[in-house]
Design a protein around this motif. Structure first.
Motif, PDB file in Angstrom:
ATOM      1  N   SER A  42       0.828  -1.215   0.000  1.00  0.00           N
ATOM      2  CA  SER A  42       0.000   0.000   0.000  1.00  0.00           C
ATOM      3  C   SER A  42       0.859   1.261   0.000  1.00  0.00           C
ATOM      4  N   LEU A  43       1.953   1.257   0.743  1.00  0.00           N
ATOM      5  CA  LEU A  43       2.828   2.434   0.750  1.00  0.00           C
ATOM      6  C   LEU A  43       3.565   2.588  -0.571  1.00  0.00           C
ATOM      7  N   ASN A  44       3.936   1.481  -1.200  1.00  0.00           N
ATOM      8  CA  ASN A  44       4.552   1.564  -2.528  1.00  0.00           C
ATOM      9  C   ASN A  44       3.598   2.190  -3.528  1.00  0.00           C
ATOM     10  N   ARG A  45       2.313   1.797  -3.457  1.00  0.00           N
ATOM     11  CA  ARG A  45       1.312   2.374  -4.360  1.00  0.00           C
ATOM     12  C   ARG A  45       1.164   3.878  -4.097  1.00  0.00           C
ATOM     13  N   TYR A  46       1.091   4.261  -2.836  1.00  0.00           N
ATOM     14  CA  TYR A  46       0.957   5.673  -2.453  1.00  0.00           C
ATOM     15  C   TYR A  46       2.140   6.497  -2.963  1.00  0.00           C
ATOM     16  N   PHE A  47       3.354   6.039  -2.687  1.00  0.00           N
ATOM     17  CA  PHE A  47       4.542   6.805  -3.077  1.00  0.00           C
ATOM     18  C   PHE A  47       4.851   6.701  -4.569  1.00  0.00           C
ATOM     19  N   SER A  48       4.205   5.774  -5.282  1.00  0.00           N
ATOM     20  CA  SER A  48       4.417   5.678  -6.730  1.00  0.00           C
ATOM     21  C   SER A  48       3.619   6.748  -7.486  1.00  0.00           C
ATOM     22  N   ILE A  49       2.720   7.419  -6.806  1.00  0.00           N
ATOM     23  CA  ILE A  49       1.928   8.484  -7.434  1.00  0.00           C
ATOM     24  C   ILE A  49       2.798   9.733  -7.469  1.00  0.00           C
ATOM     25  N   ARG A  50       3.286  10.059  -8.668  1.00  0.00           N
ATOM     26  CA  ARG A  50       4.193  11.204  -8.839  1.00  0.00           C
ATOM     27  C   ARG A  50       3.855  11.956 -10.110  1.00  0.00           C
ATOM     28  N   PHE A  51       3.922  13.270 -10.003  1.00  0.00           N
ATOM     29  CA  PHE A  51       3.727  14.152 -11.143  1.00  0.00           C
ATOM     30  C   PHE A  51       4.888  15.136 -11.187  1.00  0.00           C
ATOM     31  N   LYS A  52       5.013  15.839 -12.279  1.00  0.00           N
ATOM     32  CA  LYS A  52       6.109  16.801 -12.411  1.00  0.00           C
ATOM     33  C   LYS A  52       5.995  17.923 -11.393  1.00  0.00           C
ATOM     34  N   LYS A  53       4.778  18.401 -11.170  1.00  0.00           N
ATOM     35  CA  LYS A  53       4.568  19.490 -10.215  1.00  0.00           C
ATOM     36  C   LYS A  53       4.183  18.905  -8.865  1.00  0.00           C
ATOM     37  N   ALA A  54       4.800  19.430  -7.807  1.00  0.00           N
ATOM     38  CA  ALA A  54       4.551  18.917  -6.453  1.00  0.00           C
ATOM     39  C   ALA A  54       3.076  18.999  -6.078  1.00  0.00           C
ATOM     40  N   ARG A  55       2.421  20.091  -6.445  1.00  0.00           N
ATOM     41  CA  ARG A  55       1.002  20.232  -6.069  1.00  0.00           C
ATOM     42  C   ARG A  55       0.142  19.158  -6.733  1.00  0.00           C
ATOM     43  N   THR A  57       1.194  16.118  -7.479  1.00  0.00           N
ATOM     44  CA  THR A  57       1.492  14.894  -6.736  1.00  0.00           C
ATOM     45  C   THR A  57       0.698  14.868  -5.438  1.00  0.00           C
ATOM     46  N   ILE A  58       0.693  15.976  -4.718  1.00  0.00           N
ATOM     47  CA  ILE A  58      -0.034  16.059  -3.444  1.00  0.00           C
ATOM     48  C   ILE A  58      -1.529  15.841  -3.673  1.00  0.00           C
ATOM     49  N   ASN A  59      -2.077  16.495  -4.693  1.00  0.00           N
ATOM     50  CA  ASN A  59      -3.507  16.346  -4.982  1.00  0.00           C
ATOM     51  C   ASN A  59      -3.859  14.907  -5.360  1.00  0.00           C
ATOM     52  N   ALA A  60      -3.035  14.284  -6.187  1.00  0.00           N
ATOM     53  CA  ALA A  60      -3.304  12.904  -6.612  1.00  0.00           C
ATOM     54  C   ALA A  60      -3.187  11.938  -5.437  1.00  0.00           C
ATOM     55  N   ARG A  61      -2.215  12.150  -4.565  1.00  0.00           N
ATOM     56  CA  ARG A  61      -2.071  11.285  -3.390  1.00  0.00           C
ATOM     57  C   ARG A  61      -3.250  11.465  -2.443  1.00  0.00           C
ATOM     58  N   ASN A  62      -3.724  12.689  -2.302  1.00  0.00           N
ATOM     59  CA  ASN A  62      -4.905  12.921  -1.466  1.00  0.00           C
ATOM     60  C   ASN A  62      -6.131  12.240  -2.053  1.00  0.00           C
TER      61      ASN A  62
END
Length: 87
Positions: A42-55, A57-62
């Motif tokens: 589950s943590l690998n899935r969470y941390f695998s969500i990455r985008f070029k812009k930090a915001r 990435t944060i929005n997608a992880r939320n």
């Protein structure tokens, strides 16, 4: 004399699967001071969500952490989803 237990098919517990299960597990794992080995997927899935812009990435992880099982009449069980991550 009829005996009614109150139990029906509609009351059958559902087992979470896929990203909904991983999101639920990730919430528990992120709040735990010690992450057991069961948290790895589950943590690998969470941390695998990455985008070029930090915001982004944060929005997608939320959005991932807020996944939930939704049931809609006559359409069966559905899952809300998060866009695929861009690496």
């Amino acid at each position: 004399m009829a005996f009614n237990t109150g139990w029906s098919e509609e009351n059958t517990p559902q087992v979470l699967e896929g990203d909904v299960r991983l999101a639920c597990e990730a919430k528990l794992c992120l709040t735990s001071p010690n992450s057991p080995s069961e948290c790895e997927q589950s943590l690998n899935r969470y941390f695998s969500i990455r985008f070029k812009k930090a915001r982004d990435t944060i929005n997608a992880r939320n959005r991932f952490l807020n996944l939930r099982l939704t049931s809609q009449p006559n359409s069966g069980t559905q899952f809300s989803s998060v866009p695929s991550s861009q690496q």
